[in-house]
Design a protein around this motif. Sequence first.
Motif, mmCIF file in Angstrom:
data_model
loop_
_atom_site.group_PDB
_atom_site.id
_atom_site.type_symbol
_atom_site.label_atom_id
_atom_site.label_comp_id
_atom_site.label_asym_id
_atom_site.label_seq_id
_atom_site.Cartn_x
_atom_site.Cartn_y
_atom_site.Cartn_z
ATOM 1 N N ALA A 42 0.823 -1.214 0.000
ATOM 2 C CA ALA A 42 0.000 0.000 0.000
ATOM 3 C C ALA A 42 0.858 1.266 0.000
ATOM 4 N N HIS A 43 2.140 1.147 0.334
ATOM 5 C CA HIS A 43 3.041 2.301 0.335
ATOM 6 C C HIS A 43 3.524 2.665 -1.071
ATOM 7 N N TYR A 44 3.251 1.804 -2.069
ATOM 8 C CA TYR A 44 3.723 2.026 -3.430
ATOM 9 C C TYR A 44 2.624 2.614 -4.308
ATOM 10 N N SER A 45 3.020 3.492 -5.219
ATOM 11 C CA SER A 45 2.068 3.988 -6.218
ATOM 12 C C SER A 45 1.890 2.889 -7.272
ATOM 13 N N PRO A 46 0.768 2.905 -8.000
ATOM 14 C CA PRO A 46 0.550 1.890 -9.039
ATOM 15 C C PRO A 46 1.627 1.895 -10.128
ATOM 16 N N SER A 47 2.260 3.047 -10.354
ATOM 17 C CA SER A 47 3.276 3.154 -11.405
ATOM 18 C C SER A 47 4.705 3.061 -10.872
ATOM 19 N N ALA A 48 4.873 2.613 -9.643
ATOM 20 C CA ALA A 48 6.198 2.553 -9.016
ATOM 21 C C ALA A 48 7.163 1.669 -9.808
ATOM 22 N N VAL A 49 8.455 1.964 -9.646
ATOM 23 C CA VAL A 49 9.529 1.190 -10.270
ATOM 24 C C VAL A 49 10.479 0.725 -9.179
ATOM 25 N N PHE A 50 10.857 -0.555 -9.237
ATOM 26 C CA PHE A 50 11.870 -1.123 -8.338
ATOM 27 C C PHE A 50 13.086 -1.453 -9.190
ATOM 28 N N HIS A 51 14.270 -0.962 -8.774
ATOM 29 C CA HIS A 51 15.493 -1.184 -9.540
ATOM 30 C C HIS A 51 16.588 -1.658 -8.595
ATOM 31 N N ASP A 52 17.101 -2.856 -8.862
ATOM 32 C CA ASP A 52 18.261 -3.376 -8.145
ATOM 33 C C ASP A 52 19.195 -4.007 -9.172
ATOM 34 N N PRO A 53 20.310 -4.610 -8.758
ATOM 35 C CA PRO A 53 21.219 -5.181 -9.757
ATOM 36 C C PRO A 53 20.647 -6.373 -10.534
ATOM 37 N N VAL A 54 19.538 -6.956 -10.061
ATOM 38 C CA VAL A 54 18.954 -8.117 -10.722
ATOM 39 C C VAL A 54 17.845 -7.728 -11.690
ATOM 40 N N SER A 55 17.011 -6.773 -11.302
ATOM 41 C CA SER A 55 15.838 -6.492 -12.132
ATOM 42 C C SER A 55 15.419 -5.028 -12.076
ATOM 43 N N ILE A 56 14.597 -4.683 -13.057
ATOM 44 C CA ILE A 56 13.885 -3.411 -13.070
ATOM 45 C C ILE A 56 12.413 -3.785 -13.214
ATOM 46 N N ALA A 57 11.685 -3.692 -12.111
ATOM 47 C CA ALA A 57 10.261 -4.039 -12.098
ATOM 48 C C ALA A 57 9.470 -2.752 -12.262
ATOM 49 N N GLU A 58 8.690 -2.691 -13.323
ATOM 50 C CA GLU A 58 7.923 -1.482 -13.624
ATOM 51 C C GLU A 58 6.444 -1.719 -13.351
ATOM 52 N N GLY A 59 5.898 -0.977 -12.393
ATOM 53 C CA GLY A 59 4.503 -1.128 -11.999
ATOM 54 C C GLY A 59 4.378 -1.975 -10.739
ATOM 55 N N LEU A 60 3.348 -1.693 -9.977
ATOM 56 C CA LEU A 60 3.166 -2.355 -8.686
ATOM 57 C C LEU A 60 3.031 -3.866 -8.812
ATOM 58 N N GLN A 129 1.952 12.374 -2.774
ATOM 59 C CA GLN A 129 1.018 11.700 -1.864
ATOM 60 C C GLN A 129 1.744 10.847 -0.818
ATOM 61 N N GLY A 130 3.073 10.866 -0.840
ATOM 62 C CA GLY A 130 3.856 10.097 0.121
ATOM 63 C C GLY A 130 3.977 8.624 -0.236
ATOM 64 N N LYS A 131 3.658 8.270 -1.481
ATOM 65 C CA LYS A 131 3.775 6.880 -1.956
ATOM 66 C C LYS A 131 5.133 6.692 -2.636
ATOM 67 N N VAL A 132 5.651 5.476 -2.559
ATOM 68 C CA VAL A 132 6.917 5.164 -3.222
ATOM 69 C C VAL A 132 6.680 5.152 -4.726
ATOM 70 N N GLU A 133 7.397 6.017 -5.418
ATOM 71 C CA GLU A 133 7.325 6.090 -6.880
ATOM 72 C C GLU A 133 8.494 5.334 -7.500
ATOM 73 N N ARG A 134 9.611 5.297 -6.774
ATOM 74 C CA ARG A 134 10.802 4.576 -7.228
ATOM 75 C C ARG A 134 11.518 4.017 -6.005
ATOM 76 N N HIS A 135 11.916 2.745 -6.098
ATOM 77 C CA HIS A 135 12.602 2.039 -5.013
ATOM 78 C C HIS A 135 13.914 1.532 -5.607
ATOM 79 N N ASP A 136 15.014 2.185 -5.236
ATOM 80 C CA ASP A 136 16.337 1.806 -5.739
ATOM 81 C C ASP A 136 17.097 1.062 -4.650
ATOM 82 N N GLU A 137 17.662 -0.078 -5.025
ATOM 83 C CA GLU A 137 18.519 -0.815 -4.102
ATOM 84 C C GLU A 137 19.873 -0.989 -4.770
#
Length: 178
Positions: A42-60, A129-137
């Motif tokens: 619930a902390h993520y926006s629907p369009s959030a992106v997660f990026h780490d050395p393994v993957s780039i996940a686009e969308g919740l 809105q205080g939602k995670v739009e991008r999560h970089d690791e």
Amino acid sequence: MAAMTSSSVGTHATRTPSPSEQQMIDDILLLYQLKPTEKAYAHYSPSAVFHDPVSIAEGLDSIRSQFNGMPKVFAESTTQKCDLLAESDASNLALNLTQKYVFKSPIPLKEKGTEKTVNSKVTLHLNEQGKVERHDEEWDWQGNKSEEDGFVGKMQQARKKIDAKVVEKGVPTDPGKV
């Protein structure tokens, strides 16, 4: 004097999180600890992106698949340290995270395999809105390669997007089905 934390690249100033920041951090750490919950997502926006050395996940849904898939690979995942860096502000929460991963064993009847401890800089970029739009690791605090890094970066970025799509196809987005 400010509190300090050590990472794989040095020492960094920290600060105490606000109650709302602490709640977000605690909820998102559950994802790393192989305990995905709707509350964490619930902390993520629907369009959030997660990026780490393994993957780039686009969308919740893709992010859900990445974290929901971790229990298929790991027998355990324990947070050893998580400090909020002093550089954090209302739009970026920067964390010094040390996570111990224990792989599932490839040997029949043996539950646990190799262990790996990873120190990462995790940055949660928040929208208005205080939602995670991008999560970089960034493992070992080394920046993630992307297309801005030339040919090799473009190749890595393409591979990471494909990796995320493969996981997305094979792992449910519902944490109740993990």
